[in-house]
Enzyme design. Structure first.
Site, PDB file in Angstrom:
ATOM      1  N   HIS A   1       2.022  -5.155  -4.196  1.00 48.89           N
ATOM      2  CA  HIS A   1       2.139  -3.808  -4.761  1.00 48.89           C
ATOM      3  C   HIS A   1       2.650  -2.746  -3.800  1.00 48.89           C
ATOM      4  O   HIS A   1       2.260  -1.581  -3.868  1.00 48.89           O
ATOM      5  CB  HIS A   1       0.811  -3.356  -5.401  1.00 48.89           C
ATOM      6  CG  HIS A   1       1.044  -2.574  -6.662  1.00 48.89           C
ATOM      7  ND1 HIS A   1       0.055  -2.138  -7.498  1.00 48.89           N
ATOM      8  CD2 HIS A   1       2.212  -2.136  -7.224  1.00 48.89           C
ATOM      9  CE1 HIS A   1       0.575  -1.477  -8.511  1.00 48.89           C
ATOM     10  NE2 HIS A   1       1.897  -1.469  -8.362  1.00 48.89           N
TER      11      HIS A   1
ATOM     12  N   HIS B   1      -9.310  -5.971 -11.496  1.00 46.50           N
ATOM     13  CA  HIS B   1      -8.365  -5.119 -12.233  1.00 46.50           C
ATOM     14  C   HIS B   1      -8.187  -5.692 -13.638  1.00 46.50           C
ATOM     15  O   HIS B   1      -8.115  -6.904 -13.811  1.00 46.50           O
ATOM     16  CB  HIS B   1      -7.041  -5.130 -11.458  1.00 46.50           C
ATOM     17  CG  HIS B   1      -6.023  -4.130 -11.901  1.00 46.50           C
ATOM     18  ND1 HIS B   1      -5.333  -4.249 -13.072  1.00 46.50           N
ATOM     19  CD2 HIS B   1      -5.567  -2.992 -11.300  1.00 46.50           C
ATOM     20  CE1 HIS B   1      -4.489  -3.232 -13.173  1.00 46.50           C
ATOM     21  NE2 HIS B   1      -4.613  -2.449 -12.123  1.00 46.50           N
TER      22      HIS B   1
ATOM     23  N   LYS C   1      -2.176  -9.846  -4.500  1.00 45.08           N
ATOM     24  CA  LYS C   1      -1.385  -8.758  -5.097  1.00 45.08           C
ATOM     25  C   LYS C   1      -0.841  -7.850  -4.001  1.00 45.08           C
ATOM     26  O   LYS C   1      -1.593  -7.221  -3.273  1.00 45.08           O
ATOM     27  CB  LYS C   1      -2.286  -7.962  -6.052  1.00 45.08           C
ATOM     28  CG  LYS C   1      -1.688  -6.633  -6.474  1.00 45.08           C
ATOM     29  CD  LYS C   1      -2.594  -5.931  -7.457  1.00 45.08           C
ATOM     30  CE  LYS C   1      -2.360  -4.430  -7.455  1.00 45.08           C
ATOM     31  NZ  LYS C   1      -3.202  -3.724  -8.414  1.00 45.08           N
TER      32      LYS C   1
ATOM     33  N   CYS D   1      -3.707   1.906  -6.585  1.00 47.66           N
ATOM     34  CA  CYS D   1      -3.389   0.666  -5.868  1.00 47.66           C
ATOM     35  C   CYS D   1      -2.351   0.808  -4.756  1.00 47.66           C
ATOM     36  O   CYS D   1      -2.635   0.497  -3.600  1.00 47.66           O
ATOM     37  CB  CYS D   1      -2.910  -0.387  -6.859  1.00 47.66           C
ATOM     38  SG  CYS D   1      -4.073  -0.698  -8.191  1.00 47.66           S
TER      39      CYS D   1
ATOM     40  N   ASP E   1      -9.584  -5.408  -6.140  1.00 45.98           N
ATOM     41  CA  ASP E   1      -8.735  -4.440  -6.841  1.00 45.98           C
ATOM     42  C   ASP E   1      -9.558  -3.711  -7.903  1.00 45.98           C
ATOM     43  O   ASP E   1      -9.990  -4.318  -8.885  1.00 45.98           O
ATOM     44  CB  ASP E   1      -7.560  -5.189  -7.491  1.00 45.98           C
ATOM     45  CG  ASP E   1      -6.463  -4.248  -7.960  1.00 45.98           C
ATOM     46  OD1 ASP E   1      -6.640  -3.025  -7.844  1.00 45.98           O
ATOM     47  OD2 ASP E   1      -5.438  -4.751  -8.454  1.00 45.98           O
ATOM     48  N   ASP E   2      -9.775  -2.429  -7.707  1.00 39.43           N
ATOM     49  CA  ASP E   2     -10.529  -1.583  -8.645  1.00 39.43           C
ATOM     50  C   ASP E   2     -12.031  -1.908  -8.669  1.00 39.43           C
ATOM     51  O   ASP E   2     -12.724  -1.560  -9.626  1.00 39.43           O
ATOM     52  CB  ASP E   2      -9.989  -1.680 -10.090  1.00 39.43           C
ATOM     53  CG  ASP E   2      -8.590  -1.119 -10.253  1.00 39.43           C
ATOM     54  OD1 ASP E   2      -7.953  -0.780  -9.236  1.00 39.43           O
ATOM     55  OD2 ASP E   2      -8.124  -1.026 -11.405  1.00 39.43           O
TER      56      ASP E   2
ATOM     57  N   ASP F   1      -9.587  -1.338  -3.145  1.00 37.11           N
ATOM     58  CA  ASP F   1      -8.459  -0.410  -2.975  1.00 37.11           C
ATOM     59  C   ASP F   1      -8.703   0.948  -3.622  1.00 37.11           C
ATOM     60  O   ASP F   1      -8.066   1.935  -3.273  1.00 37.11           O
ATOM     61  CB  ASP F   1      -7.153  -1.022  -3.496  1.00 37.11           C
ATOM     62  CG  ASP F   1      -7.156  -1.226  -5.009  1.00 37.11           C
ATOM     63  OD1 ASP F   1      -8.249  -1.318  -5.615  1.00 37.11           O
ATOM     64  OD2 ASP F   1      -6.065  -1.309  -5.597  1.00 37.11           O
ATOM     65  N   ASN F   2      -9.600   0.989  -4.604  1.00 35.46           N
ATOM     66  CA  ASN F   2      -9.933   2.265  -5.279  1.00 35.46           C
ATOM     67  C   ASN F   2     -11.111   2.020  -6.208  1.00 35.46           C
ATOM     68  O   ASN F   2     -11.553   0.883  -6.380  1.00 35.46           O
ATOM     69  CB  ASN F   2      -8.729   2.837  -6.049  1.00 35.46           C
ATOM     70  CG  ASN F   2      -8.073   1.848  -6.977  1.00 35.46           C
ATOM     71  OD1 ASN F   2      -6.976   1.376  -6.711  1.00 35.46           O
ATOM     72  ND2 ASN F   2      -8.739   1.492  -8.060  1.00 35.46           N
TER      73      ASN F   2
ATOM     74  N   ARG G   1      -3.056   0.676  -0.590  1.00 38.15           N
ATOM     75  CA  ARG G   1      -2.617  -0.472   0.220  1.00 38.15           C
ATOM     76  C   ARG G   1      -1.707  -0.029   1.366  1.00 38.15           C
ATOM     77  O   ARG G   1      -1.765  -0.558   2.483  1.00 38.15           O
ATOM     78  CB  ARG G   1      -1.880  -1.482  -0.664  1.00 38.15           C
ATOM     79  CG  ARG G   1      -2.819  -2.291  -1.509  1.00 38.15           C
ATOM     80  CD  ARG G   1      -2.227  -2.642  -2.869  1.00 38.15           C
ATOM     81  NE  ARG G   1      -3.332  -2.742  -3.810  1.00 38.15           N
ATOM     82  CZ  ARG G   1      -3.972  -3.883  -4.085  1.00 38.15           C
ATOM     83  NH1 ARG G   1      -3.544  -5.007  -3.570  1.00 38.15           N
ATOM     84  NH2 ARG G   1      -5.004  -3.893  -4.892  1.00 38.15           N
TER      85      ARG G   1
ATOM     86  N   SER H   1       0.530  -5.170 -10.151  1.00 35.28           N
ATOM     87  CA  SER H   1      -0.729  -5.361 -10.895  1.00 35.28           C
ATOM     88  C   SER H   1      -0.605  -6.380 -12.020  1.00 35.28           C
ATOM     89  O   SER H   1       0.466  -6.556 -12.600  1.00 35.28           O
ATOM     90  CB  SER H   1      -1.196  -4.026 -11.486  1.00 35.28           C
ATOM     91  OG  SER H   1      -1.465  -3.118 -10.457  1.00 35.28           O
TER      92      SER H   1
ATOM     93  N   LYS I   1     -11.240   5.814 -10.669  1.00 38.87           N
ATOM     94  CA  LYS I   1      -9.863   5.577 -10.205  1.00 38.87           C
ATOM     95  C   LYS I   1      -8.909   6.662 -10.712  1.00 38.87           C
ATOM     96  O   LYS I   1      -9.019   7.108 -11.855  1.00 38.87           O
ATOM     97  CB  LYS I   1      -9.424   4.215 -10.737  1.00 38.87           C
ATOM     98  CG  LYS I   1      -7.969   3.866 -10.564  1.00 38.87           C
ATOM     99  CD  LYS I   1      -7.666   2.501 -11.175  1.00 38.87           C
ATOM    100  CE  LYS I   1      -6.204   2.139 -11.065  1.00 38.87           C
ATOM    101  NZ  LYS I   1      -5.922   0.761 -11.508  1.00 38.87           N
TER     102      LYS I   1
HETATM  103 MG    MG Z   1      -6.576  -0.896  -7.577  1.00 43.42          MG
END
Ligand code: MG
Length: 475
Positions: free
Chosen positions: A143, A235, A141, A88, A48-49, A287-288, A92, A166, A308
């Site tokens: 989301h 994240h 996660k 996010c 994540d991130d 994811d980003n 996804r 998140s 992001k």
């Molecule tokens: Mg993310």
């Protein structure tokens, strides 16, 4: 899979016709003709991130992540892989459906107050694979909607354990100093569809997800399975288990990366221990891009532009490694454009799933992953969309931005323990970049390539009309 269905149908039909004596030899012949390997297990590990430039695989970081490096050494590394979106939830949605997230009503990040989620009728990778007889699990996660009708178990996952959005979506000001966060309910930890705790000890999330993943692999080693492990890290806010506290000697963010890397190693080890590594495709991606305004709590974007939440390379170009010993050639690197939208169509093709008339936006990239000579490039164009606005397109080595506003890290106030940080606002006019020689989108060459620019503008205009059609009617 189709062959398996034909076999089943024939057996049923012959049995109904009372021609039992014919059944056995025909089935034997069909088996003999179907020597194709069984469809693989699918494992998707989603950070994540996590930034493109956070890993030594892509940049001179000085941080050794031995398990990810092993994965790349024994598999394939993609250098031009994009998350489906720059944040996010939509990212996804794109990964799990194979379509731009706007098509399935997830154009932006879902908040704890959101009542929306991935619509029930959406075909997800888990649902598709469950129909194929796969055991399915999501640990991490989600989301894509935290209310019960939207939780993973209503989207094809047999098992779910994790936080539904998140890890900063909590009223706890030590984890999120933003004043608006005080409106959030306590962060839930969900097992199946039941909240089993609130404000869980976040230091333990990565290790708990990993333990659950290993148990799932061990329990299902003798049947096809789909394991989706979307980490809550790196994240913000950053947490690591005690074993990784200070492990990198480079600060909390690097400690978190080392724990994710450890988790990846645990998963690979479990696959080898159970003897199924050669029948399992493992994918690691993000994811980003990095949440730059978080300062030291963020990954590194440079040499990519911005991060992001933007449609620059820093927002969506992410790490991607795939590992499938015996099928993906070791030490492979590809510079072909590929995206998170490709995972669903690729998995559909690998497993022979019947997806009906589903119009995927992504592409089947099996040939690319297997490094088959002469494999066609999957994309003519990939669109970078914020909300419903097409802000940029990539075609070949060209990336064109149409005029748009964006949040910028330049001049931003970086986060502290008591302040969430604040981006500045900036804008870009029509701009063309050649990513082959300018990965940082720094030199606008539009005046030198007017015909290319016109062609790409036409692509954006046409795509914009499509995305406009997905905008919900004003209430
Ligand atoms: Mg993310």
């Amino acid at each position: 899979m189709l062959q398996r269905r034909i076999r089943t149908l024939l057996v049923r039909r012959l049995s109904l016709m009372n021609h039992f004596w014919l059944t056995a030899p025909i089935v034997a012949l069909l088996w003999a003709g179907c020597s194709a390997p069984p469809p693989p297990n699918i494992v998707i590990l989603l950070a994540d991130d996590l930034a493109y430039s956070d890993l030594a695989l892509y940049a001179d970081t000085g941080l050794v992540t031995p398990n990810l490096e092993r994965m790349a050494r024994e598999g394939i590394l993609l250098t031009d892989f994009y998350a489906p979106a720059a944040s996010c939830s939509p990212s996804r949605a794109g990964i799990l459906t194979g379509v731009y997230p706007q098509r399935v009503g997830i154009p932006g990040v879902l908040m704890p107050q959101s009542t929306r989620g991935l619509p029930p009728e959406t075909l997800t990778m888990a649902e598709m694979l469950r129909q194929q007889g796969y055991a399915t699990a999501c640990f991490g996660k989600w989301h894509l909607g935290h209310l019960e009708p939207h939780l993973p178990q209503h989207h094809g996952f047999d098992e779910y354990f994790g936080i539904p959005y998140s890890n900063d979506m909590t009223p706890d000001s030590t984890k999120n100093p933003n004043p608006y966060a005080r409106r959030h309910p306590p962060l839930p930890l969900v097992e199946g569809v039941t909240t089993v705790a609130t404000e869980p000890d976040q230091r333990l999330l990565t290790s708990r997800y990993t333990q659950r993943a290993i148990r799932f692999i061990e329990q299902h080693a003798d049947q096809p399975f789909f394991l989706y492990l979307p980490y809550a890290a790196p994240h913000m806010p950053l947490f690591v288990s005690e074993a990784f506290e200070g492990a990198s000697s480079r600060g909390r963010y690097s400690d978190v990366l080392l724990e994710i890397d450890w988790s990846v190693g645990q998963i690979l080890d479990a696959l080898e221990r159970t003897g199924i590594s050669q029948s399992t495709l493992v994918i690691f991606t993000s994811d980003n891009g990095p949440w730059l305004v978080k300062g030291e709590g963020s990954g590194v974007a440079k040499p990519l532009r911005e991060g992001k939440g933007t449609t620059f390379e820093g927002g969506q170009r992410v790490p991607f490694v795939a590992w499938w010993p015996g099928t993906i050639p070791a030490q492979s690197v590809s510079h072909a454009l590929a995206t998170g939208l490709d995972l669903m169509p690729t998995v559909a093709a690998l497993t022979g799933a019947d997806v009906g008339v589903t119009p995927f936006d992504g592409h089947d990239i099996r040939a690319l992953l297997r490094r088959q000579p002469g494999a066609a490039l999957p994309y003519t164009a990939f669109f970078f969309v914020q909300g419903y606005q097409v802000q940029a397109v990539r075609a070949g080595s060209w990336k064109l931005h149409v005029p748009h506003r964006f949040r910028s890290i330049h001049g931003a106030y970086l986060a502290t323990w008591t302040h969430p940080g604040a981006y500045t606002r900036d804008s870009i006019s029509l701009a063309l970049f050649n990513l082959d020689i300018d990965i940082g989108e720094s030199v606008n060459v539009i005046d030198d390539h007017p015909a290319t620019a016109r062609r790409l503008v036409a692509m954006v205009d046409s795509a914009q009309a499509t995305f406009d059609a997905y905008r919900p009617e004003p209430r």
